[in-house]
Design a protein around this motif. Structure first.
Motif, PDB file in Angstrom:
ATOM      1  N   MET A  11       0.826  -1.209   0.000  1.00  0.00           N
ATOM      2  CA  MET A  11       0.000   0.000   0.000  1.00  0.00           C
ATOM      3  C   MET A  11       0.863   1.263   0.000  1.00  0.00           C
ATOM      4  O   MET A  11       0.495   2.275  -0.613  1.00  0.00           O
ATOM      5  CB  MET A  11      -0.945  -0.008   1.200  1.00  0.00           C
ATOM      6  N   GLU A  12       2.009   1.221   0.664  1.00  0.00           N
ATOM      7  CA  GLU A  12       2.917   2.373   0.628  1.00  0.00           C
ATOM      8  C   GLU A  12       3.408   2.623  -0.791  1.00  0.00           C
ATOM      9  O   GLU A  12       3.468   3.775  -1.248  1.00  0.00           O
ATOM     10  CB  GLU A  12       4.110   2.142   1.571  1.00  0.00           C
ATOM     11  N   ARG A  13       3.753   1.547  -1.505  1.00  0.00           N
ATOM     12  CA  ARG A  13       4.245   1.704  -2.884  1.00  0.00           C
ATOM     13  C   ARG A  13       3.155   2.243  -3.803  1.00  0.00           C
ATOM     14  O   ARG A  13       3.445   2.890  -4.813  1.00  0.00           O
ATOM     15  CB  ARG A  13       4.761   0.366  -3.411  1.00  0.00           C
ATOM     16  N   LEU A  14       1.904   1.990  -3.449  1.00  0.00           N
ATOM     17  CA  LEU A  14       0.788   2.509  -4.248  1.00  0.00           C
ATOM     18  C   LEU A  14       0.411   3.937  -3.857  1.00  0.00           C
ATOM     19  O   LEU A  14      -0.497   4.527  -4.438  1.00  0.00           O
ATOM     20  CB  LEU A  14      -0.433   1.595  -4.080  1.00  0.00           C
ATOM     21  N   GLY A  15       1.084   4.475  -2.862  1.00  0.00           N
ATOM     22  CA  GLY A  15       0.769   5.823  -2.404  1.00  0.00           C
ATOM     23  C   GLY A  15      -0.441   5.870  -1.496  1.00  0.00           C
ATOM     24  O   GLY A  15      -1.055   6.940  -1.330  1.00  0.00           O
ATOM     25  N   CYS A  16      -0.760   4.729  -0.869  1.00  0.00           N
ATOM     26  CA  CYS A  16      -1.964   4.647  -0.031  1.00  0.00           C
ATOM     27  C   CYS A  16      -1.646   4.051   1.336  1.00  0.00           C
ATOM     28  O   CYS A  16      -2.490   3.363   1.935  1.00  0.00           O
ATOM     29  CB  CYS A  16      -3.026   3.802  -0.727  1.00  0.00           C
ATOM     30  N   GLY A  17      -0.433   4.294   1.839  1.00  0.00           N
ATOM     31  CA  GLY A  17      -0.066   3.766   3.142  1.00  0.00           C
ATOM     32  C   GLY A  17      -0.801   4.459   4.273  1.00  0.00           C
ATOM     33  O   GLY A  17      -1.500   5.466   4.076  1.00  0.00           O
ATOM     34  N   TYR A  18      -0.610   3.938   5.472  1.00  0.00           N
ATOM     35  CA  TYR A  18      -1.352   4.450   6.625  1.00  0.00           C
ATOM     36  C   TYR A  18      -1.087   5.931   6.868  1.00  0.00           C
ATOM     37  O   TYR A  18      -2.023   6.716   7.079  1.00  0.00           O
ATOM     38  CB  TYR A  18      -1.002   3.646   7.875  1.00  0.00           C
ATOM     39  N   ASP A  19       0.164   6.348   6.860  1.00  0.00           N
ATOM     40  CA  ASP A  19       0.480   7.747   7.146  1.00  0.00           C
ATOM     41  C   ASP A  19      -0.198   8.678   6.147  1.00  0.00           C
ATOM     42  O   ASP A  19      -0.716   9.740   6.524  1.00  0.00           O
ATOM     43  CB  ASP A  19       1.994   7.963   7.123  1.00  0.00           C
ATOM     44  N   THR A  20      -0.193   8.298   4.873  1.00  0.00           N
ATOM     45  CA  THR A  20      -0.831   9.116   3.839  1.00  0.00           C
ATOM     46  C   THR A  20      -2.329   9.218   4.072  1.00  0.00           C
ATOM     47  O   THR A  20      -2.915  10.312   3.996  1.00  0.00           O
ATOM     48  CB  THR A  20      -0.558   8.512   2.447  1.00  0.00           C
ATOM     49  N   LEU A  21      -2.971   8.083   4.355  1.00  0.00           N
ATOM     50  CA  LEU A  21      -4.424   8.087   4.530  1.00  0.00           C
ATOM     51  C   LEU A  21      -4.831   8.737   5.849  1.00  0.00           C
ATOM     52  O   LEU A  21      -5.873   9.404   5.926  1.00  0.00           O
ATOM     53  CB  LEU A  21      -4.951   6.656   4.452  1.00  0.00           C
ATOM     54  N   ALA A  22      -4.023   8.573   6.904  1.00  0.00           N
ATOM     55  CA  ALA A  22      -4.330   9.203   8.184  1.00  0.00           C
ATOM     56  C   ALA A  22      -4.244  10.725   8.096  1.00  0.00           C
ATOM     57  O   ALA A  22      -4.939  11.439   8.833  1.00  0.00           O
ATOM     58  CB  ALA A  22      -3.395   8.680   9.264  1.00  0.00           C
ATOM     59  N   ALA A  23      -3.390  11.226   7.211  1.00  0.00           N
ATOM     60  CA  ALA A  23      -3.306  12.675   7.010  1.00  0.00           C
ATOM     61  C   ALA A  23      -4.599  13.198   6.389  1.00  0.00           C
ATOM     62  O   ALA A  23      -4.995  14.341   6.640  1.00  0.00           O
ATOM     63  CB  ALA A  23      -2.105  13.010   6.127  1.00  0.00           C
ATOM     64  N   ILE A  24      -5.262  12.379   5.604  1.00  0.00           N
ATOM     65  CA  ILE A  24      -6.543  12.752   4.993  1.00  0.00           C
ATOM     66  C   ILE A  24      -7.675  12.652   6.008  1.00  0.00           C
ATOM     67  O   ILE A  24      -8.558  13.514   6.071  1.00  0.00           O
ATOM     68  CB  ILE A  24      -6.841  11.845   3.779  1.00  0.00           C
ATOM     69  N   ASN A  25      -7.634  11.593   6.830  1.00  0.00           N
ATOM     70  CA  ASN A  25      -8.699  11.309   7.792  1.00  0.00           C
ATOM     71  C   ASN A  25      -8.072  10.835   9.101  1.00  0.00           C
ATOM     72  O   ASN A  25      -7.783   9.649   9.262  1.00  0.00           O
ATOM     73  CB  ASN A  25      -9.648  10.245   7.228  1.00  0.00           C
ATOM     74  N   PRO A  26      -7.842  11.737  10.038  1.00  0.00           N
ATOM     75  CA  PRO A  26      -7.164  11.359  11.299  1.00  0.00           C
ATOM     76  C   PRO A  26      -7.910  10.309  12.112  1.00  0.00           C
ATOM     77  O   PRO A  26      -7.298   9.622  12.937  1.00  0.00           O
ATOM     78  CB  PRO A  26      -7.090  12.686  12.070  1.00  0.00           C
TER      79      PRO A  26
END
Length: 398
Positions: free
Chosen positions: A96-111
């Motif tokens: 998911m990180e390689r797809l640009g959808c890792g946890y940190d990325t998604l948590a920044a969108i929705n804490p």
């Protein structure tokens, strides 16, 4: 949906095959909105590998198609994340990180997002990137070594213990706990659910044996794998089996009182004419061996020091006795004895059993939610969705 307990909880489901879909279907049965996100090129592998299995674990869900290797589809996915409560995926760590959808990325969108990764070996450790299936997690967790008969090879079950108990159900508990935490604190979390860990966590009895004796026991030699005659499966005259779970002394005493003494002709299942009274005064060999069980054996088996001495002869006696009648004859005889005895049923027999019917667990060709709330009847979920069936509604795409 089955009920409204999780009404308003939106789950984005990126999982495939069995463990993840089983977990998210349970959430759907509890009222969550589950959106299954599939690759446009065929979707979940189970659609083609086993359509019947796909139907069993994907009822009550919506389906949309997104290719997370495509930048536009990644943006569409992130748009859904903004309004979601849970993302659950079952890729190997790092995908998911390689797809640009890792946890940190998604948590920044929705804490408040609960991000759940359901994998075989977890996010850490030397096997984090290894492939595996139920059999592998069971073998490495020591569960497989506990299954099977004494002296035989490890037993393989058609119930996926690691996938479902160690994986799906454990994962669902983690998801629900994190959702409650997020609603209380406003902060989501990363749930790392490993099927190997979940399988290890199931071994309470084996761990207790290890603590008591210094090591686990071989297959068929622990108290719940066949060492005790009052907790075993016995073959009956017709080749079918009876499960004896009379573990506590009170239950075993009831069983023995019901079995002993059986008239010799009935114990053999014979229709011969009764013997003369003079002959009946001398009990048969089997009757002599079993006399007094109800008063002595049950209590003796509750003492581990004496149980090891008594185990084999008691088992031999019960095995010979149960071989004298068909399974259903024993079921009839023991009906109402409250001695923890049940027939070993096929799935078809289990579905037809009056207890299963009374609980409403079968819903057409599928199984219902294993939980009831406030005594309400279980509602059947809608059939599994066609690939991309909800693209227009959720993505404004045809």
């Amino acid at each position: 949906m089955s009920n409204s307990l999780l009404q308003g909880v939106r789950v984005l489901d990126l999982t495939r095959l069995l463990p993840g879909p089983h977990a998210t279907q349970l959430l759907a049965q509890l009222g969550a909105e589950v959106i299954k996100i599939e690759d446009p090129d065929g979707g979940d592998y189970a659609r083609s590998l086993s359509p019947a299995l796909f139907e069993q674990v994907n009822r009550g869900k919506a389906s949309i198609t997104l290719d997370l290797r495509d930048a536009a589809d990644v943006e569409a996915f992130k748009g859904l994340v903004a309004d979601a409560d849970v993302v659950i995926e079952s890729f190997r760590p790092g995908v998911m990180e390689r797809l640009g959808c890792g946890y940190d990325t998604l948590a920044a969108i929705n804490p408040k997002l609960v991000y759940t990764a359901l994998t075989g070996y977890g996010q850490t450790g030397p096997l984090r990137d290894a492939a595996g299936h139920d059999l592998n997690y069971l073998s490495l967790s020591g569960v497989l070594d506990q299954n099977g008969t004494a002296g035989g090879p490890p037993g393989i079950s058609n119930v996926q213990i690691a996938d479902l108990a160690g994986g799906a159900l454990t994962c669902a508990v983690g998801v629900l706990s994190a959702v409650i935490g997020a609603r209380a604190s406003g902060q989501g979390s990363f749930v790392d659910s490993a099927m190997l860990d979940g399988s290890l966590a199931l071994q309470s009895v084996a761990m207790a044996t290890r603590a008591d004796l210094g090591q686990t026991q071989p297959r068929g030699a622990d108290i719940l794998t066949g060492a005790l005659p009052n907790y075993r499966v016995y073959k009956c005259r017709d080749g079918r089996y009876l499960a004896v779970g009379a573990l506590e002394p009170k239950f075993f005493a009831r069983l023995l009182a019901k079995l002993n003494p059986l008239p010799p002709n009935k114990a053999r299942g014979s229709s011969q004419t009764p013997k003369p009274k003079s002959a009946e005064k001398r009990p048969s060999s089997s009757a002599r061996k079993t006399s007094g069980w109800a008063d002595k054996v049950s209590d003796a088996l509750s003492d581990p020091r004496r149980a090891r001495v008594l185990t084999k002869p008691v088992h031999w006696g019960l095995a010979a006795l149960f071989r004298s009648r068909p399974r259903d004859a024993w079921v009839a005889l023991l009906d109402g004895a409250d001695a923890c005895t049940t027939p070993v049923l096929t799935l078809e027999e289990a579905l037809a059993h009056e207890q299963t019917r009374a609980r409403g667990m079968q819903q057409g060709d599928a199984l219902g939610c294993p939980l009831q709330f406030d005594g309400s009847a279980r509602d059947a979920l809608a059939p599994s969705p066609a690939l991309g069936a909800d693209n227009e509604r959720l993505l404004n795409r045809r």
